[in-house]
Design a protein around this motif. Structure first.
Motif, mmCIF file in Angstrom:
data_model
loop_
_atom_site.group_PDB
_atom_site.id
_atom_site.type_symbol
_atom_site.label_atom_id
_atom_site.label_comp_id
_atom_site.label_asym_id
_atom_site.label_seq_id
_atom_site.Cartn_x
_atom_site.Cartn_y
_atom_site.Cartn_z
ATOM 1 N N TYR A 83 62.107 4.394 -9.242
ATOM 2 C CA TYR A 83 62.766 3.522 -8.269
ATOM 3 C C TYR A 83 63.733 4.368 -7.464
ATOM 4 N N ARG A 121 64.648 8.295 -8.061
ATOM 5 C CA ARG A 121 64.677 8.742 -9.449
ATOM 6 C C ARG A 121 63.361 8.406 -10.170
ATOM 7 N N VAL A 152 61.112 7.588 -13.150
ATOM 8 C CA VAL A 152 61.322 7.070 -14.508
ATOM 9 C C VAL A 152 60.232 7.636 -15.414
ATOM 10 N N PRO A 181 60.068 3.375 -26.983
ATOM 11 C CA PRO A 181 61.289 2.569 -27.047
ATOM 12 C C PRO A 181 61.611 1.880 -25.722
ATOM 13 N N ASN A 182 62.557 0.955 -25.777
ATOM 14 C CA ASN A 182 63.024 0.294 -24.555
ATOM 15 C C ASN A 182 63.469 1.338 -23.557
ATOM 16 N N GLY A 183 63.062 1.129 -22.313
ATOM 17 C CA GLY A 183 63.512 2.044 -21.263
ATOM 18 C C GLY A 183 62.686 3.308 -21.154
ATOM 19 N N ALA A 184 61.648 3.451 -21.984
ATOM 20 C CA ALA A 184 60.841 4.674 -21.955
ATOM 21 C C ALA A 184 60.024 4.782 -20.676
ATOM 22 N N LYS A 244 57.462 2.163 -19.900
ATOM 23 C CA LYS A 244 56.151 1.528 -20.114
ATOM 24 C C LYS A 244 55.815 0.553 -18.985
ATOM 25 N N THR A 245 56.774 -0.305 -18.659
ATOM 26 C CA THR A 245 56.533 -1.276 -17.587
ATOM 27 C C THR A 245 56.334 -0.562 -16.256
ATOM 28 N N THR A 246 57.132 0.465 -16.028
ATOM 29 C CA THR A 246 57.003 1.253 -14.793
ATOM 30 C C THR A 246 55.603 1.859 -14.701
ATOM 31 N N ARG A 275 53.174 -0.848 -13.732
ATOM 32 C CA ARG A 275 53.331 -1.201 -12.316
ATOM 33 C C ARG A 275 52.683 -0.169 -11.414
ATOM 34 N N GLU A 282 53.646 -6.518 -23.071
ATOM 35 C CA GLU A 282 54.256 -7.284 -24.153
ATOM 36 C C GLU A 282 53.724 -8.703 -24.234
ATOM 37 N N GLN A 303 55.305 -4.138 -28.692
ATOM 38 C CA GLN A 303 56.378 -3.784 -29.636
ATOM 39 C C GLN A 303 55.878 -3.849 -31.082
HETATM 40 P P1 ATP Z 1 61.449 -2.163 -21.747
HETATM 41 O O1 ATP Z 1 60.640 -2.445 -22.957
HETATM 42 O O2 ATP Z 1 62.929 -2.166 -22.010
HETATM 43 O O3 ATP Z 1 61.058 -2.914 -20.518
HETATM 44 P P2 ATP Z 1 60.045 0.074 -20.644
HETATM 45 O O4 ATP Z 1 59.556 1.202 -21.450
HETATM 46 O O5 ATP Z 1 59.055 -0.917 -20.155
HETATM 47 O O6 ATP Z 1 61.175 -0.630 -21.457
HETATM 48 P P3 ATP Z 1 60.837 0.309 -17.919
HETATM 49 O O7 ATP Z 1 60.977 -1.156 -17.769
HETATM 50 O O8 ATP Z 1 59.691 0.981 -17.292
HETATM 51 O O9 ATP Z 1 60.834 0.695 -19.444
HETATM 52 O O10 ATP Z 1 62.193 0.943 -17.432
HETATM 53 C C1 ATP Z 1 62.450 2.325 -17.490
HETATM 54 C C2 ATP Z 1 63.720 2.641 -16.727
HETATM 55 O O11 ATP Z 1 63.588 2.237 -15.368
HETATM 56 C C3 ATP Z 1 64.946 1.945 -17.256
HETATM 57 O O12 ATP Z 1 65.991 2.880 -17.267
HETATM 58 C C4 ATP Z 1 65.219 0.861 -16.249
HETATM 59 O O13 ATP Z 1 66.590 0.634 -16.141
HETATM 60 C C5 ATP Z 1 64.684 1.443 -14.975
HETATM 61 N N1 ATP Z 1 64.203 0.372 -14.082
HETATM 62 C C6 ATP Z 1 63.274 -0.563 -14.384
HETATM 63 N N2 ATP Z 1 63.040 -1.369 -13.344
HETATM 64 C C7 ATP Z 1 63.857 -0.949 -12.347
HETATM 65 C C8 ATP Z 1 64.069 -1.363 -10.990
HETATM 66 N N3 ATP Z 1 63.409 -2.394 -10.460
HETATM 67 N N4 ATP Z 1 64.987 -0.681 -10.267
HETATM 68 C C9 ATP Z 1 65.653 0.368 -10.786
HETATM 69 N N5 ATP Z 1 65.486 0.816 -12.047
HETATM 70 C C10 ATP Z 1 64.599 0.174 -12.822
#
Ligand code: ATP
Length: 229
Positions: free
Chosen positions: A16, A19, A21, A40-43, A45-47, A50, A153, A185
């Motif tokens: 985003y 930066r 991710v 883990p959270n924030g790794a 995965k969702t990014t 997407r 998830e 998870q």
């Molecule tokens: P979770 O299980 O917590 O969702 P994740 O592995 O899916 O974890 P992401 O959701 O991909 O992780 O997020 C990774 C990083 O990107 C995090 O530091 C989050 O704060 C950041 N992030 C996620 N979405 C955005 C956004 N729309 N804008 C800016 N930063 C974002």
């Protein structure tokens, strides 16, 4: 051979603003396989999901969908057979049957997948349990015969038996040719049905292999979850 990949990430970076991710990610999903994306959270995965789905532009590297590079909007990839299931996507004011209808899914077909929905057909989707809502979301996705399912998830907050039920439905669809990438998870449960696994940590793939290959590292994977949760 990579010709048969449904989707491929090649040195993919995504994030985003300026930066990233996720950095230098290589990943693929082929027809008939269930692939788990853990971490883990924030790794990231969702990014990753997407970026694969086309809803987030790559910052570097590329995504190949059905052998073609280039960004296509999610709705176009959806028409071409990419299904994305994230948060329970149901119309709470419509009943279950109408949710299927709006999703252009035949009731009969959905009930073959999840017979448990039969007694809920005329119930407003907002009144369904979390598990039933997720069965409905998954039915809507799977009954349109996608080539690839990206699921974020699926089983968040659901009871263990429901989690098993949802994962079994994905496994069975994969046995009929679907490719699936599951962010989960429930590490042990998803390893029971997955063919391959990627573990993501701080935006990078730190482990990959079959569930059998990763089983020895399960404790490390799970404690990394806890450390960051
Ligand atoms: P979770 O299980 O917590 O969702 P994740 O592995 O899916 O974890 P992401 O959701 O991909 O992780 O997020 C990774 C990083 O990107 C995090 O530091 C989050 O704060 C950041 N992030 C996620 N979405 C955005 C956004 N729309 N804008 C800016 N930063 C974002």
């Amino acid at each position: 051979d990579t010709d048969t990949s449904l989707i491929e990430a090649l040195s993919l970076s995504a994030g985003y603003g300026s930066r990233p991710v996720v950095r230098d990610l290589d990943l693929e999903v082929r027809p008939g396989e269930v692939v788990a994306l853990l971490g883990p959270n924030g790794a990231g995965k969702t990014t990753t999901l997407r970026a694969l789905s086309g809803s987030l532009a790559p910052m570097g590297g590329e995504v190949r969908w059905l052998g073609e590079t280039g960004r296509a909007p999610l709705h176009r990839r959806a028409r071409e057979g990419l299904a994305y299931v994230g948060e329970r996507a149901v119309f709470t004011r419509l009943d279950t049957a109408d949710n299927l209808r709006v999703g252009r899914v035949r009731t009969q077909q959905a009930l073959e997948l999840f017979p448990e929905l039969e007694r809920r057909l005329s119930t407003g989707a907002g009144m369904l349990s979390g598990g039933e809502q997720q069965m409905l979301s998954l039915a809507r996705a799977l009954c349109r015969a996608p080539k690839l399912l990206l699921a974020d998830e699926l089983s968040l907050g659901l009871a263990p038996l429901v989690v098993d039920r949802l994962l079994r439905a994905v496994r069975e669809a994969a046995d009929r040719g679907l490719g699936a990438l599951l962010v989960e998870q429930h590490v042990r449960k998803v390893l029971d049905i997955a063919d391959r696994v990627y573990v993501l940590h701080r935006g990078r793939v730190t482990m990959t292999g079959t569930p059998a290959e990763l089983r020895g590292n399960l404790d490390a994977i799970e404690s990394s979850y806890l450390a960051q949760a």
